[in-house]
Write a protein that holds these residues in place. Sequence first.
Motif, mmCIF file in Angstrom:
data_model
loop_
_atom_site.group_PDB
_atom_site.id
_atom_site.type_symbol
_atom_site.label_atom_id
_atom_site.label_comp_id
_atom_site.label_asym_id
_atom_site.label_seq_id
_atom_site.Cartn_x
_atom_site.Cartn_y
_atom_site.Cartn_z
ATOM 1 N N ALA A 112 19.756 29.882 -20.325
ATOM 2 C CA ALA A 112 19.091 30.427 -21.510
ATOM 3 C C ALA A 112 19.620 31.816 -21.743
ATOM 4 O O ALA A 112 19.885 32.548 -20.820
ATOM 5 C CB ALA A 112 17.582 30.484 -21.362
ATOM 6 N N GLY A 113 20.057 32.073 -22.999
ATOM 7 C CA GLY A 113 20.782 33.283 -23.366
ATOM 8 C C GLY A 113 19.931 34.524 -23.355
ATOM 9 O O GLY A 113 18.802 34.508 -22.934
ATOM 10 N N THR A 130 25.717 33.397 -23.747
ATOM 11 C CA THR A 130 26.758 33.716 -22.791
ATOM 12 C C THR A 130 27.774 32.572 -22.743
ATOM 13 O O THR A 130 27.627 31.561 -23.428
ATOM 14 C CB THR A 130 26.148 33.945 -21.403
ATOM 15 N N ILE A 131 28.794 32.735 -21.911
ATOM 16 C CA ILE A 131 29.823 31.707 -21.775
ATOM 17 C C ILE A 131 29.196 30.395 -21.323
ATOM 18 O O ILE A 131 28.367 30.359 -20.406
ATOM 19 C CB ILE A 131 30.899 32.161 -20.775
ATOM 20 N N ALA A 132 29.575 29.312 -22.000
ATOM 21 C CA ALA A 132 29.162 27.934 -21.686
ATOM 22 C C ALA A 132 27.689 27.664 -21.951
ATOM 23 O O ALA A 132 27.183 26.593 -21.614
ATOM 24 C CB ALA A 132 29.491 27.578 -20.237
ATOM 25 N N GLU A 133 27.000 28.568 -22.635
ATOM 26 C CA GLU A 133 25.579 28.368 -22.922
ATOM 27 C C GLU A 133 25.370 27.908 -24.359
ATOM 28 O O GLU A 133 25.972 28.437 -25.294
ATOM 29 C CB GLU A 133 24.821 29.681 -22.711
ATOM 30 N N ILE A 134 24.512 26.923 -24.538
ATOM 31 C CA ILE A 134 24.072 26.483 -25.862
ATOM 32 C C ILE A 134 22.559 26.661 -25.904
ATOM 33 O O ILE A 134 21.853 26.225 -24.993
ATOM 34 C CB ILE A 134 24.461 25.016 -26.122
ATOM 35 N N ARG A 135 22.065 27.264 -26.954
ATOM 36 C CA ARG A 135 20.662 27.672 -26.981
ATOM 37 C C ARG A 135 20.045 27.462 -28.354
ATOM 38 O O ARG A 135 20.678 27.749 -29.372
ATOM 39 C CB ARG A 135 20.567 29.152 -26.592
ATOM 40 N N THR A 146 20.834 26.486 -33.588
ATOM 41 C CA THR A 146 21.421 26.152 -32.291
ATOM 42 C C THR A 146 22.709 26.947 -32.160
ATOM 43 O O THR A 146 23.648 26.764 -32.934
ATOM 44 C CB THR A 146 21.714 24.651 -32.171
ATOM 45 N N LEU A 147 22.734 27.842 -31.187
ATOM 46 C CA LEU A 147 23.895 28.696 -30.981
ATOM 47 C C LEU A 147 24.854 28.057 -29.986
ATOM 48 O O LEU A 147 24.433 27.610 -28.913
ATOM 49 C CB LEU A 147 23.472 30.060 -30.436
ATOM 50 N N GLY A 148 26.125 28.012 -30.345
ATOM 51 C CA GLY A 148 27.138 27.560 -29.412
ATOM 52 C C GLY A 148 27.407 28.622 -28.374
ATOM 53 O O GLY A 148 26.836 29.725 -28.392
ATOM 54 N N ALA A 149 28.299 28.311 -27.446
ATOM 55 C CA ALA A 149 28.605 29.242 -26.367
ATOM 56 C C ALA A 149 29.196 30.543 -26.898
ATOM 57 O O ALA A 149 29.949 30.552 -27.872
ATOM 58 C CB ALA A 149 29.575 28.592 -25.387
ATOM 59 N N ARG A 150 28.852 31.627 -26.261
ATOM 60 C CA ARG A 150 29.299 32.979 -26.609
ATOM 61 C C ARG A 150 29.325 33.184 -28.124
ATOM 62 O O ARG A 150 30.344 33.522 -28.718
ATOM 63 C CB ARG A 150 30.670 33.268 -25.989
ATOM 64 N N SER A 151 28.185 32.987 -28.719
ATOM 65 C CA SER A 151 28.009 33.168 -30.153
ATOM 66 C C SER A 151 26.932 34.223 -30.380
ATOM 67 O O SER A 151 26.064 34.434 -29.535
ATOM 68 C CB SER A 151 27.613 31.848 -30.817
ATOM 69 N N ARG A 152 26.962 34.833 -31.540
ATOM 70 C CA ARG A 152 26.021 35.923 -31.818
ATOM 71 C C ARG A 152 25.591 35.893 -33.276
ATOM 72 O O ARG A 152 26.441 35.800 -34.176
ATOM 73 C CB ARG A 152 26.680 37.262 -31.496
ATOM 74 N N ILE A 153 24.290 35.950 -33.491
ATOM 75 C CA ILE A 153 23.751 36.040 -34.849
ATOM 76 C C ILE A 153 22.774 37.208 -34.938
ATOM 77 O O ILE A 153 22.235 37.662 -33.934
ATOM 78 C CB ILE A 153 23.016 34.745 -35.283
ATOM 79 N N GLU A 154 22.567 37.658 -36.166
ATOM 80 C CA GLU A 154 21.616 38.727 -36.415
ATOM 81 C C GLU A 154 20.893 38.445 -37.734
ATOM 82 O O GLU A 154 21.506 38.478 -38.799
ATOM 83 C CB GLU A 154 22.353 40.062 -36.500
ATOM 84 N N PRO A 155 19.599 38.087 -37.691
ATOM 85 C CA PRO A 155 18.849 37.794 -38.918
ATOM 86 C C PRO A 155 18.312 39.071 -39.563
ATOM 87 O O PRO A 155 17.964 40.033 -38.879
ATOM 88 C CB PRO A 155 17.686 36.919 -38.432
ATOM 89 N N THR A 156 18.217 39.039 -40.879
ATOM 90 C CA THR A 156 17.543 40.074 -41.659
ATOM 91 C C THR A 156 16.689 39.360 -42.703
ATOM 92 O O THR A 156 17.240 38.729 -43.610
ATOM 93 C CB THR A 156 18.558 40.998 -42.364
ATOM 94 N N PHE A 157 15.379 39.431 -42.565
ATOM 95 C CA PHE A 157 14.472 38.729 -43.472
ATOM 96 C C PHE A 157 13.693 39.733 -44.315
ATOM 97 O O PHE A 157 13.207 40.748 -43.806
ATOM 98 C CB PHE A 157 13.477 37.874 -42.682
ATOM 99 N N LYS A 165 23.610 36.833 -40.160
ATOM 100 C CA LYS A 165 25.034 37.135 -40.006
ATOM 101 C C LYS A 165 25.530 36.503 -38.710
ATOM 102 O O LYS A 165 24.971 36.739 -37.633
ATOM 103 C CB LYS A 165 25.288 38.637 -39.990
ATOM 104 N N LEU A 166 26.572 35.671 -38.828
ATOM 105 C CA LEU A 166 27.229 35.091 -37.659
ATOM 106 C C LEU A 166 28.417 35.982 -37.308
ATOM 107 O O LEU A 166 29.416 35.997 -38.006
ATOM 108 C CB LEU A 166 27.681 33.663 -37.952
ATOM 109 N N TYR A 167 28.291 36.723 -36.230
ATOM 110 C CA TYR A 167 29.349 37.653 -35.851
ATOM 111 C C TYR A 167 30.511 36.950 -35.169
ATOM 112 O O TYR A 167 31.664 37.340 -35.334
ATOM 113 C CB TYR A 167 28.788 38.737 -34.922
ATOM 114 N N GLU A 168 30.197 35.946 -34.366
ATOM 115 C CA GLU A 168 31.250 35.215 -33.663
ATOM 116 C C GLU A 168 30.705 33.874 -33.211
ATOM 117 O O GLU A 168 29.487 33.687 -33.077
ATOM 118 C CB GLU A 168 31.750 36.009 -32.443
ATOM 119 N N GLY A 169 31.602 32.935 -33.003
ATOM 120 C CA GLY A 169 31.214 31.648 -32.444
ATOM 121 C C GLY A 169 30.780 30.633 -33.480
ATOM 122 O O GLY A 169 31.277 30.598 -34.606
#
Length: 344
Positions: A112-113, A130-135, A146-157, A165-169
């Motif tokens: 869990a990330g 983190t690496i190899a984590e899906i959350r 559902t976030l793939g491995a080593r992925s990053r999002i940032e919500p603004t509501f 915003k999907l920064y990577e992954g």
Amino acid sequence: MKQDNGKGDRIDAAARSWAVYLHSGDAKPDKIAEFDAWLAADAAHVHAFRRYEKLMSDLVLIPELGEVGLFEGTRAAPGVIAAKVPRRSSQRVAAFVMMIALVGGGITVFGAGRTFQDASPAMVPGYETTIAEIRDVQLADGSVVTLGARSRIEPTFTDKMRIVKLYEGEAFFDVAPDPARPFYVEAGDRLIRVVGTRFDVRQGPETVRIAVVEGVVEVLQADNPRKAEAAREGIAKDVLRAGDEVVARIGSGEKTIGEIEPAEAAPWRRGWLTYENASLGEIVADANRYSPRQIVFEGEGIADLRMTAAFSVEKIDQFILGLEVTYDLYADYSEPDRVRLSRP
């Protein structure tokens, strides 16, 4: 009359490519129909495919895969065929043959990330894996990402808009319906707008890929969701529906629109990475999100090799082995945290 070598090579390449694709687990009805037409067009096509069938029958590499019906009642043998495999241990050769087929001048590969806080008070806490984590992450509006491995999002509501915003992954979105508050995803230089639907977004180093499972998605080449919403009617957009996919090149207007089977979208959620005519650099960028041992390139041109690929995230070493054999690359495992790919 004897067939010229050039034509024979092209037929062999196509036969190998079809064998790989048909057993990738991602074969589409229109592609199967295209295969049937290719097979029926020339007896040489049938003979080439039968040669690979015979070889695979002798190797008995992947008996658990099903059969593929062929023109004139022939059957395709399970598995993937490789050409010019150097002498190696039987285990390494089998691993390679299960994954890879040489196609023309390139290859076809099948086989869990924690949370972080943004300083801005307008931001909802962001999420990364983190690496190899899906959350799975549930957002404040009830949407699930559902976030793939080593992925990053940032919500603004806000009370008028929902922006992630999907920064990577890669991320799969199941968006809670709310017509009064459109939902935007920022990825690369594209905006994805929905009000309630299910879709997958992948941001790679070169492209952004959007695949729609359910509902309607608008894809805009713009950089500000608020301005885009205000001027939405006048902005050029691609409207995607269930089964549609677009691959857009970052930094240009270039894009490719295709079709998918909605039920088979986002195969990374099932532990598979799949690509069509992607660069090795893009494939490795994804593979590195699933392995603590990072793949790096030593030398020019390796990252630019293009291929169609599908492989398990648990078989990345076999993927590397296939690249070694087919492209005559050398994988240096001397460092514990990386694999260096170079030309001998």
